[in-house]
Design an enzyme around this catalytic site. Structure first.
Site, short mmCIF file in Angstrom:
data_model
loop_
_atom_site.label_atom_id
_atom_site.label_comp_id
_atom_site.label_asym_id
_atom_site.label_seq_id
_atom_site.Cartn_x
_atom_site.Cartn_y
_atom_site.Cartn_z
N GLY A 141 0.63 -1.28 0.03
CA GLY A 141 0.00 -0.07 0.01
C GLY A 141 0.93 1.23 0.03
O GLY A 141 0.73 2.18 -0.92
N HIS A 142 1.93 1.48 0.95
CA HIS A 142 2.69 2.58 1.16
C HIS A 142 3.53 2.64 -0.48
O HIS A 142 3.83 3.57 -0.81
CB HIS A 142 3.90 2.22 2.12
CG HIS A 142 3.11 2.03 3.56
ND1 HIS A 142 3.13 1.17 4.48
CD2 HIS A 142 2.30 3.08 4.18
CE1 HIS A 142 2.63 1.31 5.34
NE2 HIS A 142 2.00 2.60 5.37
P1 AMP Z 1 0.10 4.52 7.86
O1 AMP Z 1 1.40 4.18 7.68
O2 AMP Z 1 -0.72 3.43 8.07
O3 AMP Z 1 -0.38 5.71 8.66
O4 AMP Z 1 -0.33 5.02 6.31
C1 AMP Z 1 0.41 5.75 5.37
C2 AMP Z 1 -0.15 6.09 4.40
O5 AMP Z 1 -0.18 5.00 3.63
C3 AMP Z 1 -1.63 6.60 4.70
O6 AMP Z 1 -1.95 7.68 3.51
C4 AMP Z 1 -2.55 5.32 4.25
O7 AMP Z 1 -3.83 5.61 3.65
C5 AMP Z 1 -1.85 4.80 3.29
N1 AMP Z 1 -2.00 3.18 3.32
C6 AMP Z 1 -2.05 2.41 4.14
N2 AMP Z 1 -2.28 1.20 3.72
C7 AMP Z 1 -2.79 1.17 2.53
C8 AMP Z 1 -3.31 0.40 1.30
N3 AMP Z 1 -3.42 -0.93 1.49
N4 AMP Z 1 -3.59 0.66 0.10
C9 AMP Z 1 -3.24 2.18 -0.27
N5 AMP Z 1 -2.64 3.03 0.81
C10 AMP Z 1 -2.59 2.75 2.12
#
Ligand code: AMP
Length: 266
Positions: free
Chosen positions: A35-36
């Site tokens: 995702g990241h």
């Molecule tokens: P986090 O590290 O969980 O705070 O996420 C950092 C960024 O990655 C945020 O903008 C999330 O929405 C995005 N993100 C997390 N998981 C996914 C995913 N499975 N698909 C797309 N973006 C994601």
């Protein structure tokens, strides 16, 4: 790729790169996954300079245990960042980011109180506060956020409008495992058997059933359900598996067309 830990060091780099073209920012809490990676790819493709921030933001954790248990894999993260052509990785300390000892905070009074906000008091104020702080330091032209955290994305867009920030917020689609489950750092806190069980979570979400029917089904499968609800033509759900809380959301139009209301959820 340069890794920067100090605010002062970053500020002097920022001055040097002022005229070097658009900067794309991806903010994360680390433990990077597909995702990241999708956000990093987009940031790199659309900007001359791409910046990744890694910061586990204490202000957005309403549960201390969740903060303590959050997976930390910095070495691995740096490898993935380098593979994706990131130019700068900004990894600040809490001491520097909250040198004001949390005296100043961004507060939003509407959207931050529904869905996630209802179950995680203060969460979104913590998110908005760190996003504004990082925006102020990085001064990107574009910032990339995942629809996986759709409510967060809407709140950030709203903040950018409210404070006249000259930053384009770029939404990025949720990246999922083959099972339909979204990639999430919190998946790494689960046993394989729990992950397997979670496949039913995604199947329910995409089933085409009403929010109420999905909630009932999830409860019958033994999940603890915080909410299943519709908002802005999307379906949102938050559940708990053991101590691990997981969220997901989908556009209502993206529900599988063959899964209409006649089809049972099992
Ligand atoms: P986090 O590290 O969980 O705070 O996420 C950092 C960024 O990655 C945020 O903008 C999330 O929405 C995005 N993100 C997390 N998981 C996914 C995913 N499975 N698909 C797309 N973006 C994601």
């Amino acid at each position: 790729m340069r890794t920067i830990h100090s605010v002062q060091e970053w500020q002097s780099i920022r001055k040097e790169i002022t005229n070097k073209g658009p900067i794309g920012l991806v903010m994360t809490m680390g433990n990077l996954h597909e995702g990241h990676a999708s956000l990093l790819k987009k940031a790199r493709a659309e900007n001359l300079i791409s910046i990744l921030s890694i910061f586990i933001n204490p202000a957005q954790f309403n549960d201390k245990k969740d903060l303590e248990n959050y997976p930390k894999t910095i070495e691995q993260d740096l490898v993935l960042a380098a593979e994706h052509g990131v130019d700068y990785v900004f990894i600040p300390s809490s001491e520097e980011m909250y040198a004001d000892n949390y005296r100043y905070k961004i507060t939003e009074h509407e959207v931050s109180h529904i869905l996630e906000g209802k179950h995680r008091p203060g969460h979104f104020d913590g998110v908005l506060t760190i996003v504004l702080k990082v925006f102020s330091l990085i001064k990107p032209q574009r910032a990339y956020f995942g629809e996986k955290d759709y409510q967060q994305l809407q709140l950030i867009k709203g903040m950018v409008d409210a404070f006249f920030l000259e930053i384009d917020i770029i939404p990025c689609p949720t990246i999922r495992l083959d099972s339909g489950l979204p990639f999430s750092s919190r998946n790494n806190l689960l046993e394989i058997s729990e992950l397997k069980k979670l496949e039913a979570f995604s199947q329910c979400l995409f089933s085409g059933k009403s929010a109420n029917a999905i909630e009932e089904k999830l409860l019958s499968l033994g999940f603890k359900v915080d909410y299943v609800a519709e908002w802005q033509n999307r379906l949102f759900a938050a559940i708990k598996v053991g101590n691990v809380r997981l969220i997901d959301n989908i556009a209502i139009s993206s529900r599988a067309p063959d899964n209409d209301n006649k089809k049972p959820l099992n």
